[in-house]
Every structure is written in structure tokens, then in C-alpha cells.
Design an enzyme around this catalytic site. Sequence first.
Site, PDB file in Angstrom:
ATOM      1  N   HIS A 280      44.973  35.519  44.180  1.00 44.15           N
ATOM      2  CA  HIS A 280      44.231  36.782  44.232  1.00 44.15           C
ATOM      3  C   HIS A 280      42.846  36.542  44.771  1.00 44.15           C
ATOM      4  O   HIS A 280      42.273  35.459  44.618  1.00 44.15           O
ATOM      5  CB  HIS A 280      44.143  37.426  42.842  1.00 44.15           C
ATOM      6  CG  HIS A 280      43.659  36.511  41.769  1.00 44.15           C
ATOM      7  ND1 HIS A 280      44.482  35.595  41.154  1.00 44.15           N
ATOM      8  CD2 HIS A 280      42.438  36.344  41.208  1.00 44.15           C
ATOM      9  CE1 HIS A 280      43.802  34.923  40.247  1.00 44.15           C
ATOM     10  NE2 HIS A 280      42.538  35.353  40.277  1.00 44.15           N
TER      11      HIS A 280
ATOM     12  N   HIS B  25      38.990  38.162  44.463  1.00 39.85           N
ATOM     13  CA  HIS B  25      38.068  39.086  43.805  1.00 39.85           C
ATOM     14  C   HIS B  25      37.160  39.626  44.899  1.00 39.85           C
ATOM     15  O   HIS B  25      36.592  38.846  45.673  1.00 39.85           O
ATOM     16  CB  HIS B  25      37.174  38.359  42.800  1.00 39.85           C
ATOM     17  CG  HIS B  25      37.892  37.679  41.683  1.00 39.85           C
ATOM     18  ND1 HIS B  25      37.902  38.151  40.394  1.00 39.85           N
ATOM     19  CD2 HIS B  25      38.619  36.524  41.655  1.00 39.85           C
ATOM     20  CE1 HIS B  25      38.583  37.340  39.608  1.00 39.85           C
ATOM     21  NE2 HIS B  25      39.038  36.327  40.357  1.00 39.85           N
TER      22      HIS B  25
ATOM     23  N   ASP C 247      39.611  45.010  38.486  1.00 41.57           N
ATOM     24  CA  ASP C 247      39.654  43.954  37.474  1.00 41.57           C
ATOM     25  C   ASP C 247      39.442  44.585  36.096  1.00 41.57           C
ATOM     26  O   ASP C 247      38.600  45.465  35.915  1.00 41.57           O
ATOM     27  CB  ASP C 247      38.557  42.912  37.756  1.00 41.57           C
ATOM     28  CG  ASP C 247      38.780  41.635  36.968  1.00 41.57           C
ATOM     29  OD1 ASP C 247      39.096  40.607  37.590  1.00 41.57           O
ATOM     30  OD2 ASP C 247      38.655  41.661  35.717  1.00 41.57           O
TER      31      ASP C 247
END
Length: 121
Positions: free
Chosen positions: A104, A106, A33
Site C-alpha cells: 500500500h 500512504h 486510513d
Amino acid sequence: MAYDNDNIFAKILRGEIPAQKIYEDEYALAFPDINPQAPVHVLIIPKGQYISAADFGAYASPQEITGFYRALSAVAKKMNIEESGYRIICNAGPDSHQLVPHFHAHILGGQKMGHLLATTG
Ligand code: 5GP
């Protein structure tokens, strides 16, 4: 809502925006990220065009879903957080504060993660 081909993660998948590849196979790509919230903060995206966790769960094939979860496990192993533990967050829809409209996950670790939700913010 239609999939937006110009979202940031679509551009990363096409190689138009650079990202450090942590893991890649035929189903998924993982990269750090850009604004990490923990010592380990990796994003994992499916290669298929799915907008959110809800879209992916409803319409991805069994192979794509299995491939995605196998990629999550492979990333945890590669980042050495399999033993220490980690948190997976997937957003869906307006209340989740999802910013990028390509599904997505994380994966966050490398520290004690604390409570599930922040009380503010
Ligand atoms: P969301 O809020 O949609 O679940 O999270 C999107 C994440 O994508 C954010 O944590 C943000 O820091 C990250 N992000 C946004 N743009 C980029 C980019 O260009 N490269 C990378 N590696 N991450 C990005």
C-alpha cells in the site's frame, strides 16, 4: 514469505471489512486510513496480491505498476492536494514498520509535511 489472504486489506478488497471507496479501477482501490496522520491520509492498494513495495516492484506487471501510479495521481487530484502538495510513503520489510502485509501507499497532505523522517518513534 507467502501472501496472507487474511490480511486486513485483502478483506477490504473482498468487501468483508467496510471501507469508504475514494477511488477504484481495475488495478487499484483507495480508501481513508482508519488512523489518519494528516488532514488527508488515504491508502492506495493494488488489487493484485503483493506483500510489499519490494514485492510489487519485482513481480507486478507493467500494466499493474502503471495503473497503480495513475491511481495515486487520480487520488491526489480527487482530494484537492495536487496543487498544495503531498507525500507518498510505501513501506517494505521489517525496518520500515510495515504493519499490513498487502502493498500500500500512504498519500498524506492537507498540511505542511515537515521533515522526511521523525527523529524518534
Ligand atoms: P503500514 O504501517 O502497514 O504502512 O500502515 C498500515 C495502515 O493501515 C496504518 O496507517 C493503519 O492505520 C491502517 N489500517 C489498519 N487497519 C485498517 C482498517 O481496518 N481500515 C483502514 N481504513 N485502515 C486501516
